[in-house]
Design a protein around this motif. Structure first.
Motif, mmCIF file in Angstrom:
data_model
loop_
_atom_site.group_PDB
_atom_site.id
_atom_site.type_symbol
_atom_site.label_atom_id
_atom_site.label_comp_id
_atom_site.label_asym_id
_atom_site.label_seq_id
_atom_site.Cartn_x
_atom_site.Cartn_y
_atom_site.Cartn_z
ATOM 1 N N ALA A 79 22.815 45.175 -0.499
ATOM 2 C CA ALA A 79 22.618 44.331 0.180
ATOM 3 C C ALA A 79 24.035 44.024 1.305
ATOM 4 O O ALA A 79 24.438 43.751 2.480
ATOM 5 C CB ALA A 79 22.461 43.096 0.345
ATOM 6 N N ALA A 80 25.528 43.759 0.911
ATOM 7 C CA ALA A 80 26.741 43.500 1.067
ATOM 8 C C ALA A 80 26.986 44.444 1.763
ATOM 9 O O ALA A 80 27.877 44.782 2.972
ATOM 10 C CB ALA A 80 27.877 42.688 0.411
ATOM 11 N N LEU A 81 26.793 46.083 1.342
ATOM 12 C CA LEU A 81 27.454 47.290 2.199
ATOM 13 C C LEU A 81 26.997 47.452 3.016
ATOM 14 O O LEU A 81 26.584 48.010 4.433
ATOM 15 C CB LEU A 81 27.695 48.286 0.824
ATOM 16 N N LEU A 82 25.256 47.359 3.135
ATOM 17 C CA LEU A 82 24.229 47.525 4.124
ATOM 18 C C LEU A 82 24.860 46.785 5.310
ATOM 19 O O LEU A 82 24.753 47.504 6.206
ATOM 20 C CB LEU A 82 22.632 47.049 3.596
ATOM 21 N N ILE A 83 24.778 45.976 4.889
ATOM 22 C CA ILE A 83 24.832 44.457 6.106
ATOM 23 C C ILE A 83 26.490 45.068 7.023
ATOM 24 O O ILE A 83 26.770 44.745 8.201
ATOM 25 C CB ILE A 83 24.977 43.239 5.699
ATOM 26 N N ALA A 84 27.645 45.400 6.266
ATOM 27 C CA ALA A 84 28.819 45.272 6.069
ATOM 28 C C ALA A 84 28.122 46.860 6.940
ATOM 29 O O ALA A 84 29.091 47.028 8.108
ATOM 30 C CB ALA A 84 29.887 45.646 5.085
ATOM 31 N N ALA B 175 29.209 47.265 10.797
ATOM 32 C CA ALA B 175 30.830 48.667 11.404
ATOM 33 C C ALA B 175 29.949 49.415 12.779
ATOM 34 O O ALA B 175 30.836 49.894 13.445
ATOM 35 C CB ALA B 175 31.007 49.251 10.344
ATOM 36 N N LEU B 176 29.035 50.131 12.193
ATOM 37 C CA LEU B 176 28.255 50.898 13.364
ATOM 38 C C LEU B 176 27.351 50.562 14.476
ATOM 39 O O LEU B 176 26.743 51.101 15.242
ATOM 40 C CB LEU B 176 27.757 52.019 12.385
ATOM 41 N N SER B 177 27.665 49.347 14.568
ATOM 42 C CA SER B 177 26.152 48.422 15.392
ATOM 43 C C SER B 177 27.039 49.604 17.218
ATOM 44 O O SER B 177 25.934 48.512 18.160
ATOM 45 C CB SER B 177 26.358 46.911 15.330
#
Length: 250
Positions: free
Chosen positions: A21-26, A30-32
């Motif tokens: 989950a932390a990797l997904l949100i990061a 980062a690409l938002s």
């Protein structure tokens, strides 16, 4: 048909799901700023495929709630994310349970099924473009119908790749190729489903009149096209290496 996974302790499931989950949100943050480019789909797909349904669902729910904490608890976002991502994780986790020998022994069934799904999706997209079923304005209609044709071409290409792989590869190479094609198709279909769900949920919750809802559909649909192409490219390129790395963790 289904393979047994190594049973994880509850503490391990929580740890792996939290890390995912932390990797997904990061990755999303980062690409938002880059329109149409996202890597959440391929990361959650590979994690759910390797770690299973429940770990995938836990990671998806945690990611969805974290996103709400960061970007706001809007009713539309809560409903959309909490429904879509766990469903996506469930499907990917279930597909990850299929044994390799299924792809080899049921090759014909798989290839026929893949062709039916991809060609049906392509035909539906072409039919929508030809009939002009979505009408916003003359200029917007051109963009929408072009997007439909591009989606049709993408799904038709997946069907062709599947048929070529069935002819060109045998044994383990064929199994790997069919896995990639299957998961790429799933990623593309779910990316489209996300936009369609948003086009229903957001206008409903916000009480948009018909014309405003159609304009919202136009904006989201044209943004969906690069996202779908991105999902096809990232999953087809990264599925095998990412799942290989995640299996080493287990």
């Amino acid at each position: 048909m289904f393979k047994k996974r190594e049973r994880l302790k509850p503490s391990e499931k929580i740890t792996y799901s939290a890390a995912a989950a932390a990797l997904l949100i990061a990755a999303q943050i980062a690409l938002s700023a880059v329109q149409g480019i996202e890597i959440v789909t391929v990361l959650l797909l590979c994690f759910s495929y390797v770690f299973g349904i429940w770990c995938g669902i836990f990671a998806a729910l945690a990611f969805s709630l974290l996103r709400c904490f960061l970007f706001g608890f809007y009713p539309t976002a809560i409903v959309l994310y909490i429904v879509y991502y766990p469903l996506f994780a469930l499907v990917c986790g279930a597909l990850g349970k299929i044994k390799d020998d299924f792809y080899e022994s049921r090759k014909a069934v798989f290839i026929v099924g893949e062709n039916v799904v991809c060609l049906s999706a392509a035909a539906t997209a072409v039919a929508c473009a030809v009939t002009g079923i979505i009408h916003v304005s003359p200029a917007a209609d051109i963009a929408i119908n072009t997007a439909f044709y591009v989606l049709a071409a993408a799904f038709f290409a997946l069907a062709v790749v599947c048929d070529v792989a069935a002819i060109a590869f045998k044994g383990k190479k064929l199994t790997q190729a069919l896995k990639v094609i299957c998961m790429t198709g799933v990623a593309a279909i779910f990316t489209i489903l996300f936009t369609l769900m948003d086009d229903v949920i957001t206008p409903f919750f916000m009480g948009m009149p018909q014309k405003t809802a159609l304009t919202y559909f136009f904006v989201s649909f044209t943004a969906m096209l690069p996202q779908t192409i991105c999902a096809i490219i990232t999953v087809s390129a990264l599925f095998l290496p990412l799942t290989a790395v995640l299996r080493k963790v287990l």
